[in-house]
Design an enzyme around this catalytic site. Structure first.
Site, mmCIF file in Angstrom:
data_model
loop_
_atom_site.group_PDB
_atom_site.id
_atom_site.type_symbol
_atom_site.label_atom_id
_atom_site.label_comp_id
_atom_site.label_asym_id
_atom_site.label_seq_id
_atom_site.Cartn_x
_atom_site.Cartn_y
_atom_site.Cartn_z
ATOM 1 N N ARG A 51 -2.428 2.627 7.284
ATOM 2 C CA ARG A 51 -2.069 2.400 5.883
ATOM 3 C C ARG A 51 -0.679 1.820 5.684
ATOM 4 N NH1 ARG A 51 -5.899 5.889 6.077
ATOM 5 N NH2 ARG A 51 -4.665 6.552 7.835
ATOM 6 N N ARG A 101 8.836 1.405 11.704
ATOM 7 C CA ARG A 101 8.410 2.776 12.027
ATOM 8 C C ARG A 101 8.788 3.037 13.470
ATOM 9 N NH1 ARG A 101 2.647 5.439 10.776
ATOM 10 N NH2 ARG A 101 3.735 5.641 8.788
ATOM 11 N N HIS A 129 9.843 9.849 5.443
ATOM 12 C CA HIS A 129 8.871 8.776 5.216
ATOM 13 C C HIS A 129 8.970 8.375 3.738
ATOM 14 C CE1 HIS A 129 5.501 6.232 5.500
ATOM 15 N NE2 HIS A 129 4.645 7.013 6.138
HETATM 16 C C1 NCD Z 1 1.619 9.831 7.590
HETATM 17 C C2 NCD Z 1 2.717 9.522 8.598
HETATM 18 O O1 NCD Z 1 2.634 8.529 9.313
HETATM 19 O O2 NCD Z 1 3.649 10.292 8.595
HETATM 20 N N1 NCD Z 1 0.707 8.778 7.424
HETATM 21 C C3 NCD Z 1 1.006 7.763 6.581
HETATM 22 O O3 NCD Z 1 1.986 7.069 6.728
HETATM 23 N N2 NCD Z 1 0.195 7.582 5.524
HETATM 24 C C4 NCD Z 1 0.969 11.135 7.826
HETATM 25 C C5 NCD Z 1 0.382 11.449 9.166
HETATM 26 O O4 NCD Z 1 0.450 10.658 10.106
HETATM 27 O O5 NCD Z 1 -0.182 12.537 9.279
#
Ligand code: NCD
Length: 303
Positions: A51, A101, A129
């Site tokens: 996502r 990331r 995040h």
């Molecule tokens: C989350 C993350 O990467 O921290 N996912 C996301 O970005 N929608 C949650 C997760 O990985 O559980």
């Protein structure tokens, strides 16, 4: 503001500005389809993502810009030993904005200091995040009509769940919110969230290892147990099924409860719950694209 590293980089007014812009993007997308013409977004993902990375890319494409990047550390020069700072400085020569990331807490901050273009933290280890939090705030605003006077249950892995840390920090700023932190004892929120955010601001919260508060909740924020951040598999296996949301569990919840999840889901929400109108997590996914469009426009200084 050049970068978005933590949700605290945005004032409450700036947060509202992004929410308003996202609402306008939803209402009138045609108005924005060429705003980023000629601009490039680089997505530097040293950790898996569906996502976050694809919504950033979709956001930039819908604004008329283009995208480049990589989706795993192994395909970048990090695998040859290049530092995050050098990678960021290099990408600044190719792109107008960077979304990064990284599994190491603080890596996007290091990148931001080295890059001469805006850097967005798209998740750093078990820390923060902020763009998921923007997604969550837009969703709460659209579902509930407000960001104040809400009782929010956070459930699952509150220790390693970076989305939880950023969302608690954001919701703590709004009047009258209270928190129910539902997790096994070992997966409670880190001490710095408890002390620096909840205690210091005198917020009302409760840590619990059961579902007893369900009838009082306005929002239930479910999370996945973060297998990749555990030090041993046995602990993960012992804790992963501690809290599973089923349709039966929702029997005594409010009719207007809003159920959120940053996704991906493993098994912590039974599939049958998806058919319940209160399940907002796939609407949340769509909101993530619009709020990232708003953020890209803001950081590029485009109205
Ligand atoms: C989350 C993350 O990467 O921290 N996912 C996301 O970005 N929608 C949650 C997760 O990985 O559980």
């Amino acid at each position: 503001m050049k970068d978005l590293i933590s949700i605290t980089d945005l004032t409450t007014e700036a947060l509202q500005g992004l929410i308003d812009k996202a609402q306008d993007l939803i209402a009138d997308p045609g108005k924005y389809c060429e705003k980023c013409k000629g601009k490039k977004l680089a997505t530097l993902f040293f950790e898996p993502s569906t996502r976050t990375r694809l919504s950033f890319e979709a956001a930039m494409l819908e604004l008329g810009g283009s995208v480049l990047g990589f989706s795993e550390a192994g395909s970048s020069s990090a695998s040859k030993g290049e530092s995050v700072a050098d990678t960021a400085q290099t990408i600044s020569c190719y792109a107008d904005i960077i979304a990064m990331r990284h599994p190491k807490e603080g890596a996007p901050l290091v990148a931001a200091q080295a890059a001469c273009v805006p850097v967005i933290n798209a998740g750093d280890g078990g820390h923060n995040h902020p763009t998921q939090t923007l997604t969550d705030l837009l969703t709460i605003y659209r579902e509930k009509g407000r960001l104040t006077k809400l009782k929010i249950g956070f459930c699952g892995d509150l220790k390693f769940g970076r989305t939880v840390h950023s969302l608690i920090t954001a919701m703590a700023r709004y009047q009258g919110n209270s928190f129910v932190l539902i997790s096994p004892e070992e997966l409670r929120v880190p001490g710095y969230i408890r002390k620096d955010t909840l205690d210091r601001n005198g917020l009302s919260y409760k840590e619990t290892d059961n579902w007893n508060d369900m009838p009082d909740l306005d929002i239930l924020y479910m999370t996945r147990v973060q297998r990749e951040r555990f030090f041993n598999e046995a602990d993960y296996l012992r804790l992963r099924d501690a809290f599973i949301l089923t349709t039966d569990r929702l029997a005594d919840a409010k009719g207007e409860l809003c159920i959120l999840h940053p996704l991906p889901r493993v098994n912590e929400i039974e599939r049958a719950v998806d058919r319940d109108e209160r399940a907002a997590y796939f609407r949340q996914v769509l909101n993530g694209k619009y709020i990232r469009m708003a953020l890209i426009l803001k950081l590029l200084g485009i109205d």
